[in-house]
Design a protein around this motif. Structure first.
Motif, mmCIF file in Angstrom:
data_model
loop_
_atom_site.group_PDB
_atom_site.id
_atom_site.type_symbol
_atom_site.label_atom_id
_atom_site.label_comp_id
_atom_site.label_asym_id
_atom_site.label_seq_id
_atom_site.Cartn_x
_atom_site.Cartn_y
_atom_site.Cartn_z
ATOM 1 N N GLN A 186 103.525 76.759 31.106
ATOM 2 C CA GLN A 186 103.099 75.522 30.454
ATOM 3 C C GLN A 186 103.612 75.396 29.021
ATOM 4 O OE1 GLN A 186 99.268 74.644 28.475
ATOM 5 N NE2 GLN A 186 98.795 73.538 30.350
ATOM 6 N N PRO A 187 103.409 76.402 28.154
ATOM 7 C CA PRO A 187 103.936 76.237 26.792
ATOM 8 C C PRO A 187 105.449 76.117 26.737
ATOM 9 C CG PRO A 187 103.025 78.446 27.112
ATOM 10 C CD PRO A 187 102.605 77.634 28.284
ATOM 11 N N LEU A 188 106.153 76.844 27.605
ATOM 12 C CA LEU A 188 107.611 76.759 27.575
ATOM 13 C C LEU A 188 108.111 75.402 28.041
ATOM 14 C CD1 LEU A 188 108.676 80.305 28.834
ATOM 15 C CD2 LEU A 188 108.664 79.420 26.500
ATOM 16 N N GLU A 189 107.490 74.856 29.063
ATOM 17 C CA GLU A 189 107.894 73.525 29.529
ATOM 18 C C GLU A 189 107.652 72.464 28.463
ATOM 19 O OE1 GLU A 189 107.487 73.703 34.389
ATOM 20 O OE2 GLU A 189 105.770 73.000 33.209
ATOM 21 N N ILE B 34 115.311 73.247 32.049
ATOM 22 C CA ILE B 34 114.639 72.540 30.959
ATOM 23 C C ILE B 34 115.599 72.327 29.796
ATOM 24 C CG2 ILE B 34 112.703 72.592 29.329
ATOM 25 C CD1 ILE B 34 111.275 74.471 31.304
ATOM 26 N N ASN B 35 116.312 73.391 29.432
ATOM 27 C CA ASN B 35 117.304 73.346 28.354
ATOM 28 C C ASN B 35 118.475 74.212 28.791
ATOM 29 O OD1 ASN B 35 118.794 73.978 25.925
ATOM 30 N ND2 ASN B 35 117.045 73.257 24.751
ATOM 31 N N PRO C 88 111.954 71.669 25.390
ATOM 32 C CA PRO C 88 112.676 70.401 25.192
ATOM 33 C C PRO C 88 112.773 69.962 23.737
ATOM 34 C CG PRO C 88 111.151 70.215 27.044
ATOM 35 C CD PRO C 88 110.839 71.506 26.340
ATOM 36 N N LEU C 89 112.024 70.607 22.852
ATOM 37 C CA LEU C 89 112.063 70.267 21.429
ATOM 38 C C LEU C 89 113.248 70.902 20.725
ATOM 39 C CD1 LEU C 89 108.258 70.821 20.764
ATOM 40 C CD2 LEU C 89 109.408 68.615 20.861
ATOM 41 N N ILE D 167 107.989 82.335 34.115
ATOM 42 C CA ILE D 167 109.170 81.485 34.157
ATOM 43 C C ILE D 167 110.416 82.359 34.113
ATOM 44 C CG2 ILE D 167 109.444 81.135 31.682
ATOM 45 C CD1 ILE D 167 109.665 78.067 32.440
ATOM 46 N N ASP D 168 111.474 81.958 34.840
ATOM 47 C CA ASP D 168 112.702 82.738 34.866
ATOM 48 C C ASP D 168 113.836 81.951 34.212
ATOM 49 O OD1 ASP D 168 113.499 80.817 36.731
ATOM 50 O OD2 ASP D 168 113.015 82.097 38.441
ATOM 51 N N LEU D 169 115.007 82.592 34.111
ATOM 52 C CA LEU D 169 116.123 81.989 33.386
ATOM 53 C C LEU D 169 116.584 80.689 34.030
ATOM 54 C CD1 LEU D 169 118.152 82.103 31.092
ATOM 55 C CD2 LEU D 169 119.614 83.535 32.534
#
Length: 284
Positions: free
Chosen positions: A94-97, A45-46, A101-102, A37-39
């Motif tokens: 997957q874990p970052l997505e 996402i956030n 959002p939390l 995943i990139d910036l």
């Protein structure tokens, strides 16, 4: 690839011998793109997310490399320990997505010997590396003022569990976790084969015992399992939950999910939000 082709052939043969059916062989069975995943993706996402490469020196001088993602007004910092052969550049998506959002900071490293981290992994040095990673988070002034959650998936779950025996942590998430190596093996060997099989375990593997750990761990706990997980069957998660000493424990069974996709979907979020609320209550 060779093992995958063999598994497909064996599965097809079994199906042909037992019933008439239609088998779909898709490109996705053979082509597995990286899930890094990139910036730009992170900020979709956030929008407050910042991506920072990090490097620490382990207890034996080996360099461990990973990623620190910070967000504005973070509720907590999640230290994520991935499964076997976890690499941030390949498997972080997957874990970052699921977790960004939390409104949490996230720390994740390549296991030593994989990805950008140096060295060769053993049970002993992976456990020591986990302590080094935790200590880095506790000493980092950018993130050490937030509650720390250890989230371990599969192999990472027993690594996270070990840290709770050596450090004071605020919250623990066990995803696709074993109880101990003997019980995991027992669930996967057919009953009719057990009289004919003798299994010898190395001392290092015998040290993996999250069942023993949850009996002593008292802080907020979230146990996650896939309804269709065949690698760490649902019975193991239920046993962990049953025996857990924490009065703030949750069991989330992801409907229709397997060993590697329990974080997908929207059903996880309410359980994690309960955990975050428990951390806030504990700190008052």
């Amino acid at each position: 690839m060779k093992a995958l082709c063999l598994n497909l052939v064996l599965s097809m043969t079994l199906l042909i011998l037992t019933a008439c059916t239609t088998i779909e062989v898709k490109e996705s069975h053979f082509i597995k793109p990286d899930q890094g995943i990139d910036l730009t993706t992170l900020q979709n996402i956030n929008n407050t997310a910042n991506l920072n490469p990090i490097e620490i020196t382990a207890f034996d001088g080996i360099k461990l490399r990973g990623t620190l993602i910070t967000v504005a007004n973070a509720k907590a910092t999640i230290v994520y320990f991935g499964g076997n052969q976890f690499r941030v550049d390949i498997a972080a998506k997957q874990p970052l997505e699921a977790l960004l959002p939390l409104q949490t900071n996230i720390v994740m490293f390549d296991h030593r010997g994989y990805g950008k981290s140096d060295g060769s992994p053993t049970v002993s040095n992976l456990k020591q590396d986990a302590l080094s990673i935790f200590d880095y988070v506790k000493q980092n002034p950018r993130i050490n003022n937030k509650p720390i959650i250890l989230h371990g998936h599969s192999l990472g779950s027993v690594i996270a569990g070990y840290v709770t025996t050596k450090r004071n942590i605020d919250g623990l998430v066990l995803e696709g976790s074993i109880t101990n190596i003997q019980e995991m093996t027992d669930t996967r060997v057919p009953w009719y084969a057990k009289p004919f099989i003798t299994i010898n375990y190395s001392d290092g593997l015998l040290e993996f015992d999250n069942l023993k750990i949850v009996k002593q761990y008292k802080s907020p706990l979230l146990i996650i399992t896939g309804e269709n997980d065949t690698q760490t069957p649902i019975s193991l998660a239920k046993s962990l939950f049953k025996h857990a000493a924490s009065s703030q424990k949750q069991l989330y069974i992801a409907s229709g999910k397997h060993h590697g996709d329990t974080l997908n979907g929207t059903e996880l979020k309410p359980h994690y939000e309960v955990l975050l609320t428990q951390l806030t209550s504990s700190s008052l």
